[in-house]
Enzyme design. Structure first.
Site, PDB file in Angstrom:
ATOM      1  N   GLN A 139      -4.578  -5.480   6.865  1.00 34.39           N
ATOM      2  CA  GLN A 139      -5.474  -6.569   6.471  1.00 34.39           C
ATOM      3  C   GLN A 139      -5.239  -7.815   7.329  1.00 34.39           C
ATOM      4  O   GLN A 139      -6.180  -8.531   7.674  1.00 34.39           O
ATOM      5  CB  GLN A 139      -5.281  -6.920   4.992  1.00 34.39           C
ATOM      6  N   ASP A 164       3.126  -4.471   7.920  1.00 41.09           N
ATOM      7  CA  ASP A 164       1.856  -3.765   7.757  1.00 41.09           C
ATOM      8  C   ASP A 164       0.747  -4.787   7.957  1.00 41.09           C
ATOM      9  O   ASP A 164       0.533  -5.662   7.126  1.00 41.09           O
ATOM     10  CB  ASP A 164       1.795  -3.153   6.353  1.00 41.09           C
ATOM     11  N   LYS A 185     -10.613  -1.060  10.124  1.00 48.00           N
ATOM     12  CA  LYS A 185     -10.686  -2.276   9.309  1.00 48.00           C
ATOM     13  C   LYS A 185     -11.034  -3.501  10.150  1.00 48.00           C
ATOM     14  O   LYS A 185     -11.216  -4.597   9.617  1.00 48.00           O
ATOM     15  CB  LYS A 185      -9.370  -2.504   8.564  1.00 48.00           C
ATOM     16  N   HIS A 224       0.865  -1.180   0.000  1.00 47.42           N
ATOM     17  CA  HIS A 224       0.000   0.000   0.000  1.00 47.42           C
ATOM     18  C   HIS A 224       0.901   1.229   0.000  1.00 47.42           C
ATOM     19  O   HIS A 224       2.036   1.181   0.489  1.00 47.42           O
ATOM     20  CB  HIS A 224      -0.866  -0.047   1.270  1.00 47.42           C
ATOM     21  N   CYS A 275      -4.889   2.485  -3.703  1.00 45.13           N
ATOM     22  CA  CYS A 275      -3.698   3.041  -3.046  1.00 45.13           C
ATOM     23  C   CYS A 275      -2.502   2.102  -3.178  1.00 45.13           C
ATOM     24  O   CYS A 275      -1.731   1.916  -2.230  1.00 45.13           O
ATOM     25  CB  CYS A 275      -3.976   3.333  -1.570  1.00 45.13           C
TER      26      CYS A 275
END
Length: 407
Positions: free
Chosen positions: A201, A198, A224, A121, A365
């Site tokens: 998700q 990261d 999220k 991202h 993104c």
């Protein structure tokens, strides 16, 4: 636990769009919120709206307790060693920027190297680019193959004595492949290189045990994972956080302030300057409880069936190209990004919207991913445990209808 009982806890799922039942397939962008999260935010805002840590009155005490017990809940959720390793931010983007700045100030110099992957991202690319520009360092890229997978042998060859940190996604927001982050960390640690993951998700799909994976930093967002917006978490091993300078200056992050010089608070407070989002951070607690409920075996089995159905339908259509294909032991979350021959992704999304289906179109993104696959954008659907087989079947019928209208 079943899908119906879960759906009843999410008020927005009973909404109608253009007279049709809402089919919300944009969970990778923002998940919906259960009543428990909404109630927590409403209660704090209407009954205990006060700055944390500072006041001695009742409202401030309750607000502070709600905020700090959330730190304990998050520590337990990701299995961090101590609560001091949990820093609250405004989201994954802010968490990664914090590390890119503060770690960079402490440990990166001219000629050093940072490694990111091609699947990232923008939030896990641009902050590192900015760091490299400040320090005249070098950004190196771990490429992905045609199915969206990393080549770990290439990672080994990219790491040199000048590598200062590797930053990779646990799960790409475009490809949906569950990356082998534990193996990546092992490879990097063998060369004494720290790793930032990261988890925007990943925290939702499978979660993380930061001590088992042994990552040095882990970043994720509340919005999220069914919590309020404007909330994020940075996990960092205390040895790193203690050695890093503050990212921002202001109230709360200080020990003593003098014009002759200022000293800073201990970790994590030194990274939480100013008035924190004290009404939204505590919504992580009911969100975590909801995620634990969603780990119910029956519910997960149902979601797996829905995922397999969609995967089958999307891959059997010769006019559809799916990006991010699982292989071997690497699994895929219920997230599907694809393009349709001779049809623009935004046109599809607009027609699907009129049918009550919320999807995502564009670059997500992640422009380097689009460049990698030679497209200007994709259509993405992303599911949560509250999505049903009926919704999936309706989506496929609607997609077929939309394609026929546009070709």
């Amino acid at each position: 636990m079943n899908v119906r009982s879960i759906r009843e806890q999410f008020p927005i799922l009973s909404t109608k769009v253009y007279g049709k039942d809402l089919v919300y397939f944009d969970n990778a962008a923002t998940s919906q919120r259960p009543a428990s999260v909404i109630d927590k935010w409403n209660r704090l805002t209407s009954e205990f709206n006060a700055n944390i840590h500072r006041g001695v009155h009742r409202l401030a005490e309750v607000a502070t307790d709600e905020y700090e017990t959330t730190r304990d809940a998050v520590r337990n959720f990701i299995n961090a060693e101590s609560r001091e390793e949990i820093v609250f931010t405004s989201g994954t983007t802010a968490s990664i920027n914090l590390v890119a700045f503060s770690f960079g100030e402490a440990f990166v110099k001219e000629g050093d190297e940072i490694i990111v992957s091609e699947a990232e991202h923008h939030s896990n690319i641009v902050p590192w680019q900015m760091l490299c520009m400040r320090k005249n360092a070098v950004l190196k890229v771990l490429r992905i193959d045609d199915n969206g997978h990393f080549n770990l042998d290439e990672l080994k060859s990219l790491i040199t004595e000048h590598t200062r940190i590797v930053a990779v996604t646990q799960i790409s927001n475009v490809l949906g492949i569950v990356n082998p982050v534990e193996e990546i960390v092992r490879i990097c640690h063998e060369r004494n290189v720290p790793v930032l993951i990261d988890g925007a998700q990943g925290v939702v799909h499978g979660g993380i045990d930061v001590r088992k994976v042994d990552c040095d930093f882990y970043a994720f967002s509340g919005h999220k994972m069914y919590a309020a917006t404007g909330v994020g978490v940075l996990y960092g091993k205390k040895q790193w956080l203690d050695a890093m300078p503050p990212y921002m200056g202001g109230g709360e992050m200080i020990a003593r302030v003098r014009f002759s010089g200022t000293t800073y608070a201990d970790t994590p407070e030194k990274f939480e300057a100013g008035t924190q989002n004290f009404a939204s951070v505590p919504t992580l607690k009911p969100a975590i409880e909801m995620m634990r409920m969603m780990q119910d075996e029956e519910l997960q089995a149902e979601l797996e069936n829905v995922k397999e159905y969609l995967y089958g339908k999307l891959t059997e259509n010769e006019n559809i190209t799916l990006y991010g294909v699982p292989r071997g032991t690497l699994s895929k979350i219920p997230l599907f990004s694809f393009s349709v021959k001779d049809v623009h992704h935004e046109d599809l999304a607009l027609i699907l919207d009129k049918m009550g289906i919320a999807s995502r179109s564009g670059q997500m993104c992640a422009e380097p991913v689009m460049d990698r696959f030679g497209v200007t954008g994709m259509l993405r659907i992303s599911l949560a445990p509250y999505n049903t087989m009926e919704e999936a079947e309706y989506f496929i019928k609607s997609l077929d209808k939309a394609i026929s209208m546009l070709r």
